[in-house]
Scaffold this active site. Structure first.
Site, PDB file in Angstrom:
ATOM      1  N   VAL A  92       0.856  -1.192   0.000  1.00 19.35           N
ATOM      2  CA  VAL A  92       0.000   0.000   0.000  1.00 19.35           C
ATOM      3  C   VAL A  92       0.891   1.241   0.000  1.00 19.35           C
ATOM      4  O   VAL A  92       1.724   1.420   0.888  1.00 19.35           O
ATOM      5  CB  VAL A  92      -0.902   0.034   1.259  1.00 19.35           C
ATOM      6  N   GLY A  93       0.730   2.106  -0.978  1.00 22.94           N
ATOM      7  CA  GLY A  93       1.537   3.325  -1.008  1.00 22.94           C
ATOM      8  C   GLY A  93       0.939   4.373  -1.936  1.00 22.94           C
ATOM      9  O   GLY A  93       0.291   4.044  -2.933  1.00 22.94           O
ATOM     10  N   ARG A  97      -2.751  12.668   1.162  1.00 23.20           N
ATOM     11  CA  ARG A  97      -3.789  13.427   1.890  1.00 23.20           C
ATOM     12  C   ARG A  97      -4.774  14.128   0.966  1.00 23.20           C
ATOM     13  O   ARG A  97      -5.184  15.242   1.189  1.00 23.20           O
ATOM     14  CB  ARG A  97      -3.174  14.452   2.859  1.00 23.20           C
ATOM     15  N   ARG A  98      -5.139  13.421  -0.067  1.00 20.66           N
ATOM     16  CA  ARG A  98      -6.223  13.901  -0.914  1.00 20.66           C
ATOM     17  C   ARG A  98      -7.160  12.756  -1.283  1.00 20.66           C
ATOM     18  O   ARG A  98      -7.807  12.774  -2.307  1.00 20.66           O
ATOM     19  CB  ARG A  98      -5.692  14.653  -2.128  1.00 20.66           C
ATOM     20  N   ARG A 108      -8.067   6.226   0.644  1.00 20.15           N
ATOM     21  CA  ARG A 108      -9.474   5.915   0.913  1.00 20.15           C
ATOM     22  C   ARG A 108     -10.122   5.248  -0.312  1.00 20.15           C
ATOM     23  O   ARG A 108     -10.818   4.246  -0.182  1.00 20.15           O
ATOM     24  CB  ARG A 108     -10.235   7.196   1.303  1.00 20.15           C
ATOM     25  N   TYR A 161      -5.285   2.472   9.716  1.00 20.00           N
ATOM     26  CA  TYR A 161      -6.209   1.472   9.179  1.00 20.00           C
ATOM     27  C   TYR A 161      -7.487   1.226   9.992  1.00 20.00           C
ATOM     28  O   TYR A 161      -8.403   0.570   9.504  1.00 20.00           O
ATOM     29  CB  TYR A 161      -5.465   0.148   8.960  1.00 20.00           C
ATOM     30  N   PHE A 201       4.922  -9.802   5.720  1.00 23.15           N
ATOM     31  CA  PHE A 201       4.477  -9.742   4.316  1.00 23.15           C
ATOM     32  C   PHE A 201       4.172  -8.303   3.928  1.00 23.15           C
ATOM     33  O   PHE A 201       4.177  -7.431   4.792  1.00 23.15           O
ATOM     34  CB  PHE A 201       3.257 -10.634   4.068  1.00 23.15           C
TER      35      PHE A 201
HETATM   36  C1  LIG Z   1      -0.348  -2.709   4.486  1.00 27.39           C
HETATM   37  C2  LIG Z   1       0.818  -1.836   4.052  1.00 27.39           C
HETATM   38  O1  LIG Z   1       1.258  -1.918   2.965  1.00 27.39           O
HETATM   39  S1  LIG Z   1       1.444  -0.747   5.199  1.00 27.39           S
HETATM   40  C3  LIG Z   1       2.344   0.451   4.243  1.00 27.39           C
HETATM   41  C4  LIG Z   1       1.539   1.708   4.107  1.00 27.39           C
HETATM   42  N1  LIG Z   1       2.315   2.654   3.299  1.00 27.39           N
HETATM   43  C5  LIG Z   1       3.106   3.614   3.851  1.00 27.39           C
HETATM   44  O2  LIG Z   1       3.185   3.789   5.057  1.00 27.39           O
HETATM   45  C6  LIG Z   1       3.905   4.397   2.854  1.00 27.39           C
HETATM   46  C7  LIG Z   1       3.923   5.886   3.179  1.00 27.39           C
HETATM   47  N2  LIG Z   1       2.589   6.484   3.251  1.00 27.39           N
HETATM   48  C8  LIG Z   1       1.748   6.531   2.194  1.00 27.39           C
HETATM   49  O3  LIG Z   1       1.998   6.005   1.120  1.00 27.39           O
HETATM   50  C9  LIG Z   1       0.449   7.292   2.387  1.00 27.39           C
HETATM   51  O4  LIG Z   1       0.669   8.382   3.237  1.00 27.39           O
HETATM   52  C10 LIG Z   1      -0.693   6.439   2.981  1.00 27.39           C
HETATM   53  C11 LIG Z   1      -0.942   5.230   2.077  1.00 27.39           C
HETATM   54  C12 LIG Z   1      -0.355   5.932   4.377  1.00 27.39           C
HETATM   55  C13 LIG Z   1      -1.943   7.308   3.077  1.00 27.39           C
HETATM   56  O5  LIG Z   1      -2.361   7.684   1.784  1.00 27.39           O
HETATM   57  P1  LIG Z   1      -3.226   9.036   1.531  1.00 27.39           P
HETATM   58  O6  LIG Z   1      -3.673   8.975   0.125  1.00 27.39           O
HETATM   59  O7  LIG Z   1      -2.472  10.200   2.002  1.00 27.39           O
HETATM   60  O8  LIG Z   1      -4.466   8.800   2.509  1.00 27.39           O
HETATM   61  P2  LIG Z   1      -5.881   9.503   2.362  1.00 27.39           P
HETATM   62  O9  LIG Z   1      -5.699  10.911   1.898  1.00 27.39           O
HETATM   63  O10 LIG Z   1      -6.786   8.655   1.547  1.00 27.39           O
HETATM   64  O11 LIG Z   1      -6.355   9.508   3.857  1.00 27.39           O
HETATM   65  C14 LIG Z   1      -7.447   8.759   4.332  1.00 27.39           C
HETATM   66  C15 LIG Z   1      -7.561   9.039   5.806  1.00 27.39           C
HETATM   67  O12 LIG Z   1      -6.422   8.462   6.469  1.00 27.39           O
HETATM   68  C16 LIG Z   1      -5.727   9.481   7.197  1.00 27.39           C
HETATM   69  N3  LIG Z   1      -4.305   9.183   7.095  1.00 27.39           N
HETATM   70  C17 LIG Z   1      -3.608   8.980   5.965  1.00 27.39           C
HETATM   71  N4  LIG Z   1      -2.332   8.708   6.264  1.00 27.39           N
HETATM   72  C18 LIG Z   1      -2.230   8.737   7.610  1.00 27.39           C
HETATM   73  C19 LIG Z   1      -1.153   8.546   8.505  1.00 27.39           C
HETATM   74  N5  LIG Z   1       0.082   8.255   8.073  1.00 27.39           N
HETATM   75  N6  LIG Z   1      -1.410   8.656   9.826  1.00 27.39           N
HETATM   76  C20 LIG Z   1      -2.654   8.945  10.264  1.00 27.39           C
HETATM   77  N7  LIG Z   1      -3.707   9.142   9.436  1.00 27.39           N
HETATM   78  C21 LIG Z   1      -3.498   9.043   8.132  1.00 27.39           C
HETATM   79  C22 LIG Z   1      -6.084  10.770   6.508  1.00 27.39           C
HETATM   80  O13 LIG Z   1      -5.906  11.867   7.368  1.00 27.39           O
HETATM   81  C23 LIG Z   1      -7.542  10.523   6.167  1.00 27.39           C
HETATM   82  O14 LIG Z   1      -8.299  10.692   7.363  1.00 27.39           O
HETATM   83  P3  LIG Z   1      -9.890  10.958   7.393  1.00 27.39           P
HETATM   84  O15 LIG Z   1     -10.524   9.603   7.534  1.00 27.39           O
HETATM   85  O16 LIG Z   1     -10.066  11.768   8.612  1.00 27.39           O
HETATM   86  O17 LIG Z   1     -10.244  11.637   6.107  1.00 27.39           O
END
Ligand SMILES: CC(=O)SCCNC(=O)CCNC(=O)[C@H](O)C(C)(C)COP(=O)(O)OP(=O)(O)OC[C@H]1O[C@@H](n2cnc3c(N)ncnc32)[C@H](O)[C@@H]1OP(=O)(O)O
Length: 403
Positions: A83-84, A91-92, A96, A124, A403
């Site tokens: 997931v990335g 944050r757009r 989601r 999550y 994993f």
């Molecule tokens: C299972 C796995 O693969 S774990 C690996 C996950 N990947 C990573 O950690 C890589 C680095 N991070 C990223 O790629 C991104 O920041 C992600 C995937 C974590 C989040 O993606 P975004 O597109 O920014 O998330 P999106 O904008 O859809 O946010 C959805 C909600 O999650 C929240 N959110 C997103 N990232 C985070 C975070 N790191 N910490 C807390 N809240 C978060 C947002 O504020 C939003 O909240 P809302 O429900 O109040 O609206």
């Protein structure tokens, strides 16, 4: 509204998805040199991409697997990983959209559970995932301690280089019939990721297999590196994957690990909470817990099917109301007892969000503990003690698979 599109990627797009994931994790991209292994790690039809116009801005994938549940059964589960979102597109709402599409697809395919390892704990829960296993990392200073003489002994250990480990360990894992609640089956895609982890490591990876009276009863994968973390110059033997299915396997694998020359300390991650390493040693203080971490997060994708798939403690029943904002079909009231699980019109005694239900599911958390911190709403206090008995398992759940 955005004009973003989320769709299933085809095989030719998997490397691009890997690049997005690597970039999001600040990892070297390097898809080209690892192309063959990366392709093996992706299951065709299970990799989603989010596009802004032509640009792939985010990805999430899964692998069809299964999870052992209390009572000895095993439930189909999608193992979510990769997931990335690209750093300048966060944050757009991209995650989601990916999560909604992925959960919708699991639901359509009739998969009762999904599981993941979370990079950060705050992400999550909003999508219905909850911490389903808690695991222990530990450190043993090798000098000045050893496995107690009275511990079981016998059998033999066999050493594998990495190529032999790649050939042998998957079959050994399969044959040892993972049965502790939380243990994951490991389809070929997860083994490709496992191999990548060891091949990319700076140390030399080896496997050790224990042969007991009845054949192979356990194994451990280990790396030896000088000053792996903390930079204190110590020589560290680290173990990230270990399975011991008999008392002899447990004792003899530890005898081997503590006997490797030139090593100062042994670091082991993601172990069951009840594994008695301290008690195995003649100096229990040589073993220190260095962390207790969330490991497997679960999501009940089909609440009635998942609830019905596990066994419950005897002589108790509770009426539980579940709220699922992402998959609203799951919302409803369920009567849970050892005899089974059914939707009911009875008045709810306890009320949980679906992420809290995931925390209860394998038995890692007691309902009374989650009620105490306000995660489980108590309508009828008389239901708390029976709920504790219902959801309790015989052993602490454990996943142990990266994993
Ligand atoms: C299972 C796995 O693969 S774990 C690996 C996950 N990947 C990573 O950690 C890589 C680095 N991070 C990223 O790629 C991104 O920041 C992600 C995937 C974590 C989040 O993606 P975004 O597109 O920014 O998330 P999106 O904008 O859809 O946010 C959805 C909600 O999650 C929240 N959110 C997103 N990232 C985070 C975070 N790191 N910490 C807390 N809240 C978060 C947002 O504020 C939003 O909240 P809302 O429900 O109040 O609206």
């Amino acid at each position: 509204m955005t004009d973003r599109v989320v769709r299933t990627l085809d095989r030719s797009e998997h490397l691009a998805a890997y690049e997005v994931f690597a970039e999001a994790l600040h990892a070297p991209r390097g898809a080209d040199e690892n192309r063959e292994r990366i392709e093996r790690a992706h299951q065709v039809g299970r990799c989603l991409g989010a596009f802004d116009g032509d640009e792939l801005v985010g990805t999430a994938r899964s692998v069809d697997a299964s999870v052992a549940v209390p009572g000895g059964g095993s439930v189909p589960a999608s193992a979510v990983t990769g997931v990335g979102v690209r750093p300048h597109r966060t944050r757009r709402g991209v995650l989601r959209e990916l999560m909604n599409a992925q959960l919708g697809a699991f639901r359509e395919r009739g998969v009762p559970l999904a599981g993941l390892l979370a990079s950060e704990g705050a992400i999550y829960g909003r999508f219905g995932y909850g911490v389903a296993t808690v695991e222990r990392s530990l450190r043993v200073w090798r000098h000045g301690t050893r496995v107690r003489e009275q511990a079981p002994s016998g059998g033999d250990v066999e050493l594998l280089d990495m190529d032999a480990a790649v050939r042998r360990v998957p079959e050994i894992y399969r044959s040892l019939a993972p049965a502790r609640p939380g243990m994951l089956s490991r389809p070929e895609q997860l083994w490709a990721g496992w191999e990548g982890f060891y091949r990319r490591s700076s140390g030399v990876a080896r496997g050790v297999v224990y042969h007991g009276r009845d054949g192979v009863e356990g194994y451990a994968m280990y790396l030896v590196e000088r000053g792996r973390d903390g930079g204190d110059g110590a020589c560290v033997l680290s173990v990230d994957d270990m399975l011991a299915c008999s008392d002899s396997a447990f004792a003899e694998l530890w005898r081997f690990l503590l006997g490797v020359d030139l090593v100062d300390r042994v670091e082991v991650s993601n172990r069951p909470l009840d594994e008695p390493v301290d008690a195995l040693l003649d100096d229990p203080q040589a073993c220190r817990t260095t962390g207790m971490h969330d490991h497997l997060w679960l999501r009940l994708v089909d609440v009635p099917a998942a609830l019905a798939a596990r066994a419950y403690g005897p002589d108790a029943a509770v009426v539980l109301s579940v709220h699922d904002p992402v998959l609203p079909d799951n919302s409803g009231t369920y009567r849970v007892s050892a005899a089974g699980v059914e939707r009911t019109d009875l008045a709810a005694q306890l009320r949980a969000e679906v992420d809290t239900l995931a925390m209860l599911y394998l038995g890692t958390w007691r309902p009374s503990a989650l009620a105490g911190v306000g995660r489980l709403e108590v309508i009828d206090p008389a239901a708390v003690e029976p709920a504790d008995r219902l959801f309790a398992g015989a052993v602490p759940p454990w996943c142990g698979t990266g994993f």
